[in-house]
Design an enzyme around this catalytic site. Structure first.
Site, short mmCIF file in Angstrom:
data_model
loop_
_atom_site.label_atom_id
_atom_site.label_comp_id
_atom_site.label_asym_id
_atom_site.label_seq_id
_atom_site.Cartn_x
_atom_site.Cartn_y
_atom_site.Cartn_z
N ASP A 104 0.72 -1.15 0.05
CA ASP A 104 0.05 0.01 0.20
C ASP A 104 0.91 1.16 0.06
OD1 ASP A 104 -2.49 1.50 0.62
OD2 ASP A 104 -1.52 1.76 2.48
N ASP A 135 0.18 5.13 1.02
CA ASP A 135 -0.30 6.04 2.00
C ASP A 135 -0.03 5.24 3.56
OD1 ASP A 135 -0.69 7.85 0.33
OD2 ASP A 135 -2.62 8.01 0.14
N ARG A 161 -11.37 8.75 -2.40
CA ARG A 161 -11.60 10.19 -2.24
C ARG A 161 -13.13 10.38 -1.84
NH1 ARG A 161 -9.28 13.81 -6.87
NH2 ARG A 161 -7.49 12.35 -6.36
N ASN A 163 -3.26 9.91 -6.76
CA ASN A 163 -2.14 10.74 -6.79
C ASN A 163 -0.65 9.91 -6.60
OD1 ASN A 163 -3.46 13.34 -7.13
ND2 ASN A 163 -4.34 12.67 -4.96
P1 B16 Z 1 -6.31 10.33 -3.43
P2 B16 Z 1 -3.80 4.09 0.24
C1 B16 Z 1 -5.48 6.02 0.24
O1 B16 Z 1 -4.30 5.66 -0.28
C2 B16 Z 1 -5.47 6.76 1.36
O2 B16 Z 1 -5.09 6.08 2.53
C3 B16 Z 1 -6.81 7.52 1.79
O3 B16 Z 1 -6.77 8.25 2.88
C4 B16 Z 1 -7.02 8.39 0.42
O4 B16 Z 1 -8.46 8.93 0.60
C5 B16 Z 1 -7.21 7.59 -0.80
O5 B16 Z 1 -5.96 6.68 -0.88
C6 B16 Z 1 -7.45 8.23 -2.15
O6 B16 Z 1 -6.33 9.03 -2.22
O7 B16 Z 1 -7.45 11.49 -2.84
O8 B16 Z 1 -5.00 10.74 -3.54
O9 B16 Z 1 -6.92 9.66 -4.81
O10 B16 Z 1 -3.54 4.04 1.74
O11 B16 Z 1 -4.43 3.12 -0.59
O12 B16 Z 1 -2.37 4.23 -0.28
MG MG Z 2 -2.80 3.07 3.43
#
Ligand code: B16
Ligand code: MG
Length: 213
Positions: free
Chosen positions: A8, A10, A48, A117
């Protein structure tokens, strides 16, 4: 036997949860309600729009879809401003060393993240060319705990799910790994990630013994 590791992003490779929180909190402040770090736990690993829905539920607000799209875009703009400042120094401690260990053992590695992102973050931290496969929020339709993101990673790596281990910091991510028939190592607190097969606080000092099951 484990032949591939899926990470993963984040909360595992980088700590962007803080930036997500700051951007969501700014949005909540503007909408006139309090959004705490405890509330933020529910957003980890969640897409998101699903995150926005949870946030609006916390604030007791119901909004039309076009308004929600605008809010999600605004949040993302603030989030992007935070992540532009990231550098390779933001890679969490021990991660580079563990990635090197997996590579030298001949394992395949993939990134499996809900984030749209991911490309920007990987470029900022210098890991764009590190993974054999990258599955991000732009490639999946079903959010964790659906296993789609990890099953796509296994497919790209040409490895059976039972030979894959997922590293996850979110409850929804642990469930997604198990729903895909994979082992899961939780990265974080055992009392939160108790469904994982094993839990580590982070990657410092971690060796390949960890992924022997
Ligand atoms: P974005 P992961 C997730 O990443 C985050 O943990 C989560 O908090 C976030 O809302 C989601 O990505 C979407 O991110 O807004 O940048 O598209 O933990 O799956 O790496
Ligand atoms: Mg994560």
């Amino acid at each position: 036997m484990i032949k591939a590791c899926i990470f993963d992003l984040d909360g595992v490779v980088v700590d962007t949860a803080r930036y997500h929180y700051l951007a969501w909190k700014r949005l909540a402040d503007g909408l006139g309600f309090d959004f705490t770090e405890v509330h933020n736990e529910r957003l980890k690993g969640v897409s998101r729009m699903a995150s926005l829905n949870i946030m609006l539920e916390v604030g007791g607000l119901t909004l039309p879809d076009d308004e929600k799209q605008k809010l999600a875009a605004q949040k993302n703009e603030w989030y992007l401003a935070y992540i532009q400042k990231m550098t390779p120094a933001d890679i969490l401690p021990g991660v580079n060393e563990f990635l090197r260990l997996t590579r030298s053992a001949g394992m395949k590695i993939a990134l499996g993240t809900a984030s749209k992102n991911a490309g920007t973050i990987l470029a900022r931290i210098g890991l764009s060319a590190t993974f054999d496969a990258i599955i991000d929020g732009n490639r999946v339709t079903n959010a964790k705990p659906d296993p789609e993101v990890f099953l796509l990673a296994a497919r790209d790596l040409k490895t059976d799910p039972e030979n894959c281990v997922v590293f996850e910091d979110a409850i929804a991510g642990v469930e997604a790994a198990h729903n895909g028939g994979m082992k899961c190592i939780g990265v974080g607190q055992p009392d939160i990630l108790f469904e994982a097969d094993k839990v580590i606080p982070g990657f410092v000092g971690v060796t390949l013994d960890l992924i022997e099951f």
